[in-house]
Design a protein around this motif. Structure first.
Motif, short mmCIF file in Angstrom:
data_model
loop_
_atom_site.label_atom_id
_atom_site.label_comp_id
_atom_site.label_asym_id
_atom_site.label_seq_id
_atom_site.Cartn_x
_atom_site.Cartn_y
_atom_site.Cartn_z
N GLU A 5 0.84 -1.19 0.00
CA GLU A 5 0.00 0.00 0.00
C GLU A 5 0.88 1.25 0.00
O GLU A 5 1.69 1.44 0.90
CB GLU A 5 -0.92 0.00 1.21
CG GLU A 5 -1.96 -1.11 1.22
CD GLU A 5 -3.04 -0.92 0.15
OE1 GLU A 5 -3.23 0.23 -0.31
OE2 GLU A 5 -3.67 -1.93 -0.24
N ALA A 6 0.71 2.09 -1.03
CA ALA A 6 1.48 3.33 -1.10
C ALA A 6 0.87 4.42 -0.21
O ALA A 6 1.55 5.37 0.16
CB ALA A 6 1.55 3.83 -2.53
N ASN A 48 -2.98 6.74 0.80
CA ASN A 48 -4.16 7.39 0.23
C ASN A 48 -3.80 8.84 -0.12
O ASN A 48 -3.18 9.55 0.68
CB ASN A 48 -5.33 7.36 1.21
CG ASN A 48 -6.61 7.86 0.58
OD1 ASN A 48 -7.06 7.34 -0.45
ND2 ASN A 48 -7.20 8.88 1.17
N PHE A 49 -4.19 9.27 -1.31
CA PHE A 49 -3.77 10.57 -1.81
C PHE A 49 -4.98 11.42 -2.22
O PHE A 49 -6.03 10.90 -2.59
CB PHE A 49 -2.84 10.40 -3.02
CG PHE A 49 -1.57 9.66 -2.68
CD1 PHE A 49 -0.45 10.35 -2.26
CD2 PHE A 49 -1.51 8.27 -2.76
CE1 PHE A 49 0.72 9.68 -1.94
CE2 PHE A 49 -0.34 7.58 -2.44
CZ PHE A 49 0.77 8.29 -2.02
N VAL A 51 -3.93 11.36 -7.50
CA VAL A 51 -2.98 10.40 -8.04
C VAL A 51 -2.77 10.74 -9.52
O VAL A 51 -3.71 10.69 -10.31
CB VAL A 51 -3.49 8.95 -7.90
CG1 VAL A 51 -2.52 7.97 -8.55
CG2 VAL A 51 -3.71 8.61 -6.42
N ALA A 110 0.42 11.70 -5.40
CA ALA A 110 1.30 10.62 -5.90
C ALA A 110 1.57 10.88 -7.37
O ALA A 110 0.62 11.07 -8.15
CB ALA A 110 0.65 9.26 -5.72
N ILE A 169 3.24 9.04 -10.56
CA ILE A 169 3.67 7.70 -10.96
C ILE A 169 4.17 7.77 -12.40
O ILE A 169 3.44 8.17 -13.31
CB ILE A 169 2.50 6.70 -10.87
CG1 ILE A 169 1.82 6.78 -9.49
CG2 ILE A 169 2.98 5.29 -11.13
CD1 ILE A 169 0.52 5.99 -9.40
N PHE A 195 -2.33 2.30 -5.04
CA PHE A 195 -2.52 3.72 -4.72
C PHE A 195 -4.02 3.99 -4.63
O PHE A 195 -4.75 3.77 -5.61
CB PHE A 195 -1.93 4.61 -5.81
CG PHE A 195 -0.48 4.36 -6.13
CD1 PHE A 195 0.52 5.16 -5.58
CD2 PHE A 195 -0.10 3.31 -6.98
CE1 PHE A 195 1.86 4.93 -5.88
CE2 PHE A 195 1.23 3.08 -7.27
CZ PHE A 195 2.21 3.88 -6.72
#
Length: 600
Positions: free
Chosen positions: A180-181, A183-184, A187, A210, A212, A313
C-alpha cells in the motif's frame, strides 16, 4: 461428478509441486543489467518488461545475476525471446551463460518475430546457487523476456497471453496483496511534462499527491531518453499565471535528438519534484490495473518495471497524463482513436471517412564527429537504402516517424520502434559505406530505444475541442490554457511512400496557423468517469484539433490547471465536473491569480 472432483483435487495437489519444480526469472530483475536496458513499452501486450542489448552495433556488457535452486539435479532450460528483424534472420543474437559456460544455442536468430519460449537444452545444476549471464553478440537490440529452469517432466512453458500471464503471476507470487502506497488527494499517472506539472501544481495548492512514472526519468518526450524539444508559447497567455511551472522545468530549446543528454534537463525536473514536500514520486512503476467503486476510480495498481513488485494507490481524484489514455482506458472512459470524418465533426480538415490513422512515433538519433575514422557493420536485415534513395543527414529530426495508421501506436509499439531501428541502422550503414568522405569520422553516438509517441487515445470530456474552436479563437467561459501551436498533422513523406509504401518511416506536414485560443476546462476531465482528470496529448479534442494542442509546453499548462481544479475538488468534496458546474468562478480566479481563497 466424482471424476471431476478427483481431477480438481489432483490439480490442486500438483500446483505447489509444479511451482517448486520451476525456477523462473524475469530478466529485468537481473542484479547487474550490464549494458542491457529495460524496455516496458509493450507491457500492455506482453504483461511484462524485458531486457534489450541496445549497443548501436557494438556488443554491450553482460547482464548478470545469481539464481537459487531448490535442489540440485537436471533441469531443462527455456528462454523467452524473439528475432526482432527476421529478414530472413535478424541481428539480435545473444548467448546464455550458466556458471561461466555458454549454452551452445544462439538465441535471437530464429527467423520468427513472435515472442516464444526456446529450449536451451538440459542443464546439470551442481550447486544451489549459480551465476547467470546474458551475453550480447552484436549490439543490435537482442532481447530476452524471461528464463525458466524446470525439472517437471515434459513441461513446456505457455506462450498464449492469458496462460502466460497466469504462469508469470504465480511464479512471481503476485497473487498476494500489493504494497500500500497510501491514500492521496490526487494520483497522477504519467510523469511527462503534463503529469509533472499537474503534480507540482496540486502540491503547491496543499494537496497530497502521488506522481507515478513508468520510466526512471521524468519528462516523457522531453526527457533524455526521447529528446524532443518543448514547443508552444507560454508568454501569450490570457492568464499569465499559467506557464510558471512549465518555465521552471524548461531547460531551453536544445532541438530534437541532440547527442548530449544533459541538454534535456532530467536532473532539473527531478530536483523540482523532489523539493515538493507534498509529492510522493514513484519512478519505474507501470500502472496496469484499476479498482473502481461504482463508476469512479478507487485505486490503481502499478508494477515496478525492474523488480515486478506491485504497489496500490488509493485516492479521491486521479489524472491520466499517460499520453496513451492508459488510465482512462483501464477505467472504461469514453475515448476516440484515429480520425473523425467531415460528417462527424463539420471540420474542413477532417478526413472524408473516419479511420484509424494516427500520427506516428519517432525514435530520434544523433552522430558525432570523432578524431579517427570508424566502421559500422553491414546490415542485411535492415531497410535497404541506395544511391537512388537514402537520407543524407548526420542526426535525426522529427521527420523520422512510423505509424500513420499502418501500425497501432499502442498495441504495435514494439513493431513501430523496431521498424524505426531498421530504418536508422540501414541508412547509417549506407552512409558509412558509400559516403565515406563525409561520414568516415562520424560515429553513431545515440539512438532512442524508447519511442516518442504523438497520438493514440483521446479521452472524451464534456467539451470536444475542434477545428472551428481553435481557428476562430473562440473564448469559452471556462477557457484556460492559451494555445498557439499550428494545426500540425503529419503524413507520410511522398518520396518515402514511393519507395516504402505501407512501411513509411519519414514524415511530412503542413503547418496551418491559428490565432491564440483557449482550451476549455471541460476538455480536461472525463465525461463518464466522475473523478478522472486528464492533461497532455490525450485530452478531449478531435484529431484535427489535437494537431495543435499536443505540444509539450501547452500540455504542461494543462497540468497546471488540473492541479488548481483538484484543489477545489478537495476543498468542496466535489468532482471535476462539479468544479465546472459549481465553482468555475473560483477556478478562473485562481488562474487569474486573484486572491480569492486561502489554500487548505
Amino acid at each position: 461428478m466424482k471424476t471431476i472432483l478427483q481431477f480438481l483435487l489432483c490439480l490442486l495437489l500438483t500446483l505447489p509441486l509444479s511451482a517448486q519444480n520451476h525456477v523462473f526469472l524475469e530478466t529485468e530483475s537481473f542484479q547487474d543489467k550490464g549494458g542491457w536496458v529495460i524496455d516496458q513499452q509493450s507491457f500492455v501486450v506482453m504483461g511484462s518488461s524485458y531486457l534489450m542489448a541496445h549497443g548501436m552495433g557494438r556488443p554491450v556488457k553482460d547482464a548478470t545475476t545469481t539464481i537459487t535452486f531448490p535442489q540440485k539435479g537436471k533441469y531443462q532450460l527455456w528462454i523467452r525471446t524473439k528475432d526482432w528483424a527476421p529478414f530472413p534472420k535478424g541481428p539480435g543474437k545473444f548467448q546464455v551463460v550458466v556458471d561461466g559456460q555458454p549454452i551452445k544455442t544462439i538465441f535471437g536468430e530464429s527467423g520468427s518475430d513472435e515472442w516464444k519460449w526456446y529450449s536451451g537444452g538440459e542443464i546439470d545444476v551442481k550447486s544451489e546457487q549459480m551465476k547467470l549471464a546474458l551475453h550480447d553478440l552484436t549490439g543490435f537490440n537482442g532481447r530476452c523476456d524471461a528464463i525458466l529452469f524446470t525439472n517437471a517432466p515434459k513441461f513446456t512453458p505457455p506462450d498464449k497471453p492469458e496462460a502466460l500471464t497466469a504462469f508469470r503471476n504465480k511464479l512471481l507470487n503476485l497473487t498476494d496483496k500489493p504494497t500500500e502506497a497510501g491514500n492521496f488527494d490526487l494520483v497522477v499517472v504519467g510523469g511527462g511534462v503534463a503529469g509533472t506539472c499537474a503534480a507540482i501544481s496540486a502540491s503547491r495548492m496543499g494537496l497530497k499527491v502521488a506522481l507515478i512514472q513508468d520510466r526512471p526519468v521524468l519528462g516523457g518526450n522531453n526527457s533524455s531518453e526521447i529528446r524532443v524539444h518543448l514547443m508552444g508559447d507560454v508568454d501569450k497567455n490570457h492568464y499569465p499565471k499559467l506557464g510558471r511551472i512549465v518555465r521552471e522545468m524548461d531547460n531551453g530549446d536544445p532541438g530534437n535528438g541532440n547527442a548530449d543528454a544533459k541538454e534535456y534537463g532530467d536532473a532539473r525536473k527531478f530536483s523540482i519534484v523532489k523539493a515538493e514536500k507534498n509529492i510522493s514520486l514513484f519512478l519505474n512503476t507501470h500502472v496496469y490495473k484499476v479498482e473502481k467503486k461504482g463508476n469512479a476510480i478507487a485505486a490503481v495498481i502499478g508494477r515496478d518495471i525492474a523488480t515486478n513488485q506491485e504497489v496500490r494507490f488509493t485516492g479521491a481524484l486521479f489524472s491520466d497524463c499517460t499520453g496513451d489514455g492508459t488510465l482512462g482506458h483501464l477505467a472504461g472512459a469514453d475515448y476516440r482513436f484515429g480520425r473523425e470524418s467531415k460528417t462527424d465533426t463539420g471540420e474542413s480538415l477532417a478526413a472524408d471517412k473516419a479511420d484509424d490513422f494516427t500520427l506516428g512515433t519517432s525514435n530520434l538519433w544523433a552522430s558525432l564527429e570523432r578524431d579517427t575514422a570508424s566502421s559500422f557493420p553491414e546490415t542485411p536485415w535492415a531497410i535497404p537504402f541506395s544511391d537512388e534513395y537514402h537520407i543524407d543527414e548526420a542526426k535525426a529530426d522529427w521527420q523520422w516517424e512510423t505509424g500513420f495508421g499502418n501500425f497501432n501506436t499502442i498495441t504495435d509499439a514494439e513493431k513501430i520502434r523496431d521498424h524505426n531501428l531498421r530504418a536508422i541502422y540501414g541508412n547509417w550503414a549506407y552512409l558509412k559505406h558509400n559516403k565515406q568522405a563525409k561520414y568516415a569520422k562520424r560515429e553513431l553516438a545515440w539512438v532512442a530505444y524508447i519511442g516518442g509517441k504523438r497520438e493514440s487515445r483521446r479521452l472524451m470530456g464534456d467539451h470536444v475541442l475542434n477545428q472551428m474552436d481553435i481557428q476562430e479563437g473562440k473564448q469559452y467561459p471556462d477557457g484556460t490554457v492559451t494555445a498557439t501551436w499550428t494545426i500540425d498533422l503529419h503524413f507520410p513523406d511522398a518520396k518515402n511512400s514511393k519507395y516504402f509504401e505501407g512501411q513509411e518511416f519519414f514524415a511530412g506536414t503542413k503547418h496551418i496557423k491559428v490565432a491564440p485560443y483557449t482550451i476549455p476546462y471541460r476538455c480536461l476531465y472525463s465525461r463518464n468517469i466522475p473523478n478522472l482528470f486528464m492533461a497532455g496529448r490525450n485530452i478531449s479534442t478531435t484529431h484535427v484539433a489535437f494537431g495543435s494542442t499536443r505540444v509539450m509546453r501547452t500540455c504542461g499548462m494543462m497540468g497546471e490547471v488540473v492541479g488548481f481544479a483538484a484543489y477545489l475538488g478537495k476543498k468542496y468534496n466535489t468532482s471535476p465536473r462539479g468544479v465546472y458546474q459549481e465553482h468555475l468562478p473560483e477556478l478562473m480566479a485562481i488562474i487569474k491569480d486573484e486572491p480569492t481563497a486561502a489554500k487548505p
